[in-house]
Design an enzyme around this catalytic site. Structure first.
Site, PDB file in Angstrom:
ATOM      1  N   SER A   1       0.812  -1.224   0.000  1.00 45.03           N
ATOM      2  CA  SER A   1       0.000   0.000   0.000  1.00 45.03           C
ATOM      3  C   SER A   1       0.846   1.275   0.000  1.00 45.03           C
ATOM      4  CB  SER A   1      -0.909   0.000   1.233  1.00 45.03           C
ATOM      5  OG  SER A   1      -1.726  -1.145   1.209  1.00 45.03           O
TER       6      SER A   1
ATOM      7  N   GLY B   1      -4.205 -12.549  20.931  1.00 50.77           N
ATOM      8  CA  GLY B   1      -5.430 -11.863  21.348  1.00 50.77           C
ATOM      9  C   GLY B   1      -5.555 -10.510  20.680  1.00 50.77           C
TER      10      GLY B   1
ATOM     11  N   HIS C   1     -33.784   8.214  12.287  1.00 53.22           N
ATOM     12  CA  HIS C   1     -34.595   7.218  12.985  1.00 53.22           C
ATOM     13  C   HIS C   1     -35.296   6.289  11.996  1.00 53.22           C
ATOM     14  CE1 HIS C   1     -36.812   5.630  16.367  1.00 53.22           C
ATOM     15  NE2 HIS C   1     -37.931   5.749  15.678  1.00 53.22           N
TER      16      HIS C   1
ATOM     17  N   LYS D   1      -9.308 -10.959   3.938  1.00 53.58           N
ATOM     18  CA  LYS D   1      -9.907 -11.120   5.284  1.00 53.58           C
ATOM     19  C   LYS D   1     -11.351 -10.630   5.286  1.00 53.58           C
ATOM     20  CE  LYS D   1     -10.123  -7.961   7.839  1.00 53.58           C
ATOM     21  NZ  LYS D   1      -9.064  -7.362   8.628  1.00 53.58           N
TER      22      LYS D   1
ATOM     23  N   CYS E   1      -6.042  -7.325   4.657  1.00 52.64           N
ATOM     24  CA  CYS E   1      -7.365  -6.696   4.799  1.00 52.64           C
ATOM     25  C   CYS E   1      -8.397  -7.159   3.770  1.00 52.64           C
ATOM     26  CB  CYS E   1      -7.282  -5.175   4.687  1.00 52.64           C
ATOM     27  SG  CYS E   1      -5.678  -4.442   4.806  1.00 52.64           S
TER      28      CYS E   1
HETATM   29  P1  NDP Z   1      -1.277  -7.701  17.374  1.00 48.13           P
HETATM   30  O1  NDP Z   1      -0.040  -7.002  17.741  1.00 48.13           O
HETATM   31  O2  NDP Z   1      -2.547  -6.948  17.223  1.00 48.13           O
HETATM   32  O3  NDP Z   1      -1.553  -8.881  18.389  1.00 48.13           O
HETATM   33  C1  NDP Z   1      -0.595  -9.843  18.682  1.00 48.13           C
HETATM   34  C2  NDP Z   1      -1.156 -10.718  19.774  1.00 48.13           C
HETATM   35  O4  NDP Z   1      -0.294 -11.818  19.987  1.00 48.13           O
HETATM   36  C3  NDP Z   1      -1.304  -9.986  21.084  1.00 48.13           C
HETATM   37  O5  NDP Z   1      -2.475 -10.420  21.701  1.00 48.13           O
HETATM   38  C4  NDP Z   1      -0.060 -10.433  21.845  1.00 48.13           C
HETATM   39  O6  NDP Z   1      -0.255 -10.459  23.224  1.00 48.13           O
HETATM   40  C5  NDP Z   1       0.107 -11.845  21.354  1.00 48.13           C
HETATM   41  N1  NDP Z   1       1.486 -12.321  21.361  1.00 48.13           N
HETATM   42  C6  NDP Z   1       2.591 -11.682  20.938  1.00 48.13           C
HETATM   43  N2  NDP Z   1       3.679 -12.463  21.078  1.00 48.13           N
HETATM   44  C7  NDP Z   1       3.247 -13.620  21.606  1.00 48.13           C
HETATM   45  C8  NDP Z   1       3.888 -14.821  21.984  1.00 48.13           C
HETATM   46  N3  NDP Z   1       5.186 -14.988  21.835  1.00 48.13           N
HETATM   47  N4  NDP Z   1       3.131 -15.809  22.511  1.00 48.13           N
HETATM   48  C9  NDP Z   1       1.798 -15.659  22.659  1.00 48.13           C
HETATM   49  N5  NDP Z   1       1.131 -14.539  22.318  1.00 48.13           N
HETATM   50  C10 NDP Z   1       1.849 -13.525  21.796  1.00 48.13           C
HETATM   51  O7  NDP Z   1      -0.885  -8.476  16.044  1.00 48.13           O
HETATM   52  P2  NDP Z   1      -1.744  -9.243  14.969  1.00 48.13           P
HETATM   53  O8  NDP Z   1      -0.865 -10.343  14.523  1.00 48.13           O
HETATM   54  O9  NDP Z   1      -3.108  -9.567  15.450  1.00 48.13           O
HETATM   55  O10 NDP Z   1      -1.870  -8.147  13.839  1.00 48.13           O
HETATM   56  C11 NDP Z   1      -0.693  -7.535  13.294  1.00 48.13           C
HETATM   57  C12 NDP Z   1      -0.941  -6.102  12.965  1.00 48.13           C
HETATM   58  O11 NDP Z   1      -1.750  -6.032  11.822  1.00 48.13           O
HETATM   59  C13 NDP Z   1      -1.657  -5.347  14.077  1.00 48.13           C
HETATM   60  O12 NDP Z   1      -0.761  -4.495  14.709  1.00 48.13           O
HETATM   61  C14 NDP Z   1      -2.743  -4.583  13.397  1.00 48.13           C
HETATM   62  O13 NDP Z   1      -2.476  -3.193  13.492  1.00 48.13           O
HETATM   63  C15 NDP Z   1      -2.703  -5.001  11.945  1.00 48.13           C
HETATM   64  N6  NDP Z   1      -4.023  -5.491  11.559  1.00 48.13           N
HETATM   65  C16 NDP Z   1      -5.046  -4.598  11.464  1.00 48.13           C
HETATM   66  C17 NDP Z   1      -6.308  -5.039  11.139  1.00 48.13           C
HETATM   67  C18 NDP Z   1      -7.424  -4.069  11.053  1.00 48.13           C
HETATM   68  O14 NDP Z   1      -7.178  -2.875  10.965  1.00 48.13           O
HETATM   69  N7  NDP Z   1      -8.680  -4.516  11.114  1.00 48.13           N
HETATM   70  C19 NDP Z   1      -6.585  -6.435  10.887  1.00 48.13           C
HETATM   71  C20 NDP Z   1      -5.447  -7.286  11.047  1.00 48.13           C
HETATM   72  C21 NDP Z   1      -4.221  -6.815  11.367  1.00 48.13           C
HETATM   73  P3  NDP Z   1      -0.069  -9.156  24.136  1.00 48.13           P
HETATM   74  O15 NDP Z   1      -1.300  -8.341  23.945  1.00 48.13           O
HETATM   75  O16 NDP Z   1       0.069  -9.723  25.491  1.00 48.13           O
HETATM   76  O17 NDP Z   1       1.161  -8.492  23.649  1.00 48.13           O
END
Ligand code: NDP
Length: 470
Positions: free
Chosen positions: A33, A195, A455, A69, A66
């Site tokens: 992008s 998460g 409404h 998905k 995106c």
């Molecule tokens: P995120 O950073 O959102 O989430 C990563 C998750 O994995 C968190 O819950 C984190 O926990 C957990 N995590 C990280 N490392 C480990 C580990 N070693 N073991 C277990 N759990 C772990 O990343 P995503 O992969 O979900 O998405 C990547 C990026 O892509 C995001 O930053 C987002 O901005 C973007 N994205 C945006 C979307 C949208 O706009 N709708 C859709 C999809 C992606 P903790 O919270 O404890 O760190």
């Protein structure tokens, strides 16, 4: 051509000083992008532009992010729609879902979009190079496929991020969001680790498509950084949908067992599933890109530090999008790519200012959010007025669905300014885009109050809430 920021191009470390010695004005590494936008806009200003992409033009968002998905999200919501229809008088024969047909149709659409991206680049005379490109100096890029060395007046790095793998025994048995779009079959039972955005979005997708879903997250709450009330609403909604959410839990080991995978969790239990999806974040794709040899020190995550014009410490090298560790969102990368092209070639110096970032999570229920969470607003501004509501949608009266919509406005107690809006429910992503306009204009609660409601809609609640929460 007049280059407004000509001073930015001069690098004392550069062996190439005169314009004639450059093969191109802008060499973009990465056809996602941010890179595509910068290339097209720069070329539109008359710059000679080359763009290297080692995989497919369109990048993560179009090819395996995106766009596909969202198509899967649409697919996943039909199950609910078929159910809802009965209350409105429809008799719906038992629906049958065909994963292969969905994936084939999705692939055709992604192919079409890739061709559109490519032809838009070609129309603006951007030279597309299908190769990995590695930086070899402030003005030099080596094409891996041919070995050719290209001399570029400016290099723009827009290589994005790559999915993190699980570093546990058997972690290589898990797929990531790269592979999830191309599975041969829909898993009967999928275990998702993480998460964040991707974890909760795919939990909703697979649950909607009829899979059993276990979501294993190391933290206490899903969607870290979101407003507490949104996190609670999502937990509630996912429990009602039958999604198993295991908080404060980790995956210790994955083992193959016949056609299945056995996943040992930190609570000592084992889940036997068809697929494990690692959604544990994404890391900048800078490994082996040669930036260090050009004099750029990466940060601890491997991201490229840039100033507010996207310029690195090396004056002729810029970076935009996820690789800079700014918010990992497509519109941010696009905004940055455009700003860099305007600054360098358009005579419009454009600092990269993100301001408010409206964002959505395409879970079901959908989430839309802009501005501060209650916790952050309280820490920053002290006294607040909180307006919130949770209601059953009008459609649910006949469909019998127990889905609820949640809305929360966070208002500065003294200035009356809206500091944050958090929505969960049908079309929350569409709604938050417009709330973002109002907030960008500096809307106050009084502005919301004097807006005539539409409404009957769910959105009218945004302008009719009058009593602050205690
Ligand atoms: P995120 O950073 O959102 O989430 C990563 C998750 O994995 C968190 O819950 C984190 O926990 C957990 N995590 C990280 N490392 C480990 C580990 N070693 N073991 C277990 N759990 C772990 O990343 P995503 O992969 O979900 O998405 C990547 C990026 O892509 C995001 O930053 C987002 O901005 C973007 N994205 C945006 C979307 C949208 O706009 N709708 C859709 C999809 C992606 P903790 O919270 O404890 O760190």
């Amino acid at each position: 051509m007049e280059f407004v920021k000509a001073d930015l191009f001069q690098s004392s470390a550069s062996p190439v000083q005169s314009e004639e010695q450059f093969d191109t004005d802008l060499f973009v590494i990465g056809g996602g992008s941010g890179g595509v936008r910068a290339a097209r806009i720069a070329a539109g200003y008359g710059a000679r532009v080359m763009l290297a992409e080692e995989y497919r033009v369109g990048g993560t968002c179009v090819i395996r992010g995106c766009v596909p998905k969202k198509l899967l999200v649409y697919a996943s919501r039909y199950a609910r729609d078929f159910n809802d229809a009965e209350g409105f008088g429809w008799t719906v024969p038992a629906p049958h879902f065909d994963w292969s047909r969905l994936i084939a149709n999705k692939d055709a659409e992604i192919d079409r979009l890739e061709r559109v991206y490519q032809s838009n680049l070609e129309k603006t005379k951007v030279g597309i190079v299908r190769s990995r490109a590695v930086v070899e100096g402030p003005h030099h890029v080596r094409l891996a496929k041919t070995g050719q060395l290209v001399r570029a007046r400016v290099i723009l790095v827009a290589v994005g991020v790559t999915a993190s793998a699980l570093t546990i025994p058997g972690g290589d048995l898990a797929i990531t969001s790269n592979e999830v779009f191309d599975l041969a079959d829909r898993p009967e039972h999928i275990l998702i680790v993480g998460g964040g955005y991707i974890a909760v979005e795919f939990a909703g997708i697979f649950a909607g498509l009829g899979s059993r879903v276990s979501l294993v997250h190391r933290g206490e709450r899903l969607l870290r950084g979101f407003d507490d009330a949104i996190q609670d609403h999502l937990m509630d909604a996912y429990a009602k949908r039958g999604i198993e959410v295991l908080l404060n839990s980790k995956v210790d080991e994955i083992q193959r067992s016949g056609n299945a995978l056995e996943v040992r969790l930190s609570n000592g239990t084992v889940r036997r599933v068809d697929q494990v999806l690692a959604a544990t974040g994404r890391k900048p794709h800078t490994n082996g890109l040669g930036l260090e040899t050009a004099g750029i020190a990466l940060d601890d995550d491997g991201a490229i530090p840039v100033d507010d014009h996207g310029q690195t410490k090396v004056r002729s090298i810029y970076a935009v999008g996820d690789v800079t560790n700014h918010a990992h969102l497509t519109p941010i990368a696009i905004r940055e790519g455009h700003a860099v092209a305007d600054t360098l070639f358009g005579g419009k110096p454009s600092p990269i200012l993100h301001g408010l970032i409206p964002t959505a999570v395409f879970s079901t229920p959908e989430i839309g959010t802009v501005g501060l969470t209650e916790a952050v607003a309280r820490a920053k501004h002290g006294e607040l007025k909180i307006f919130q509501t949770s209601f059953r949608n009008m459609k649910a009266t006949l469909s019998g669905s127990d889905e609820r919509t949640f809305m929360k406005l966070i208002v500065h107690a003294v200035t009356d300014k809206i500091l944050g809006v958090h929505l969960a429910g049908h079309d929350a992503a569409e709604l938050i885009q417009l709330v973002g306009v109002a907030m960008t204009m500096g809307a106050t609660k009084a502005d919301f109050d004097r807006t005539i409601a539409v409404h009957p809609t769910a959105a009218e609640e945004l302008v009719t809430m009058r009593t602050p929460r205690n």
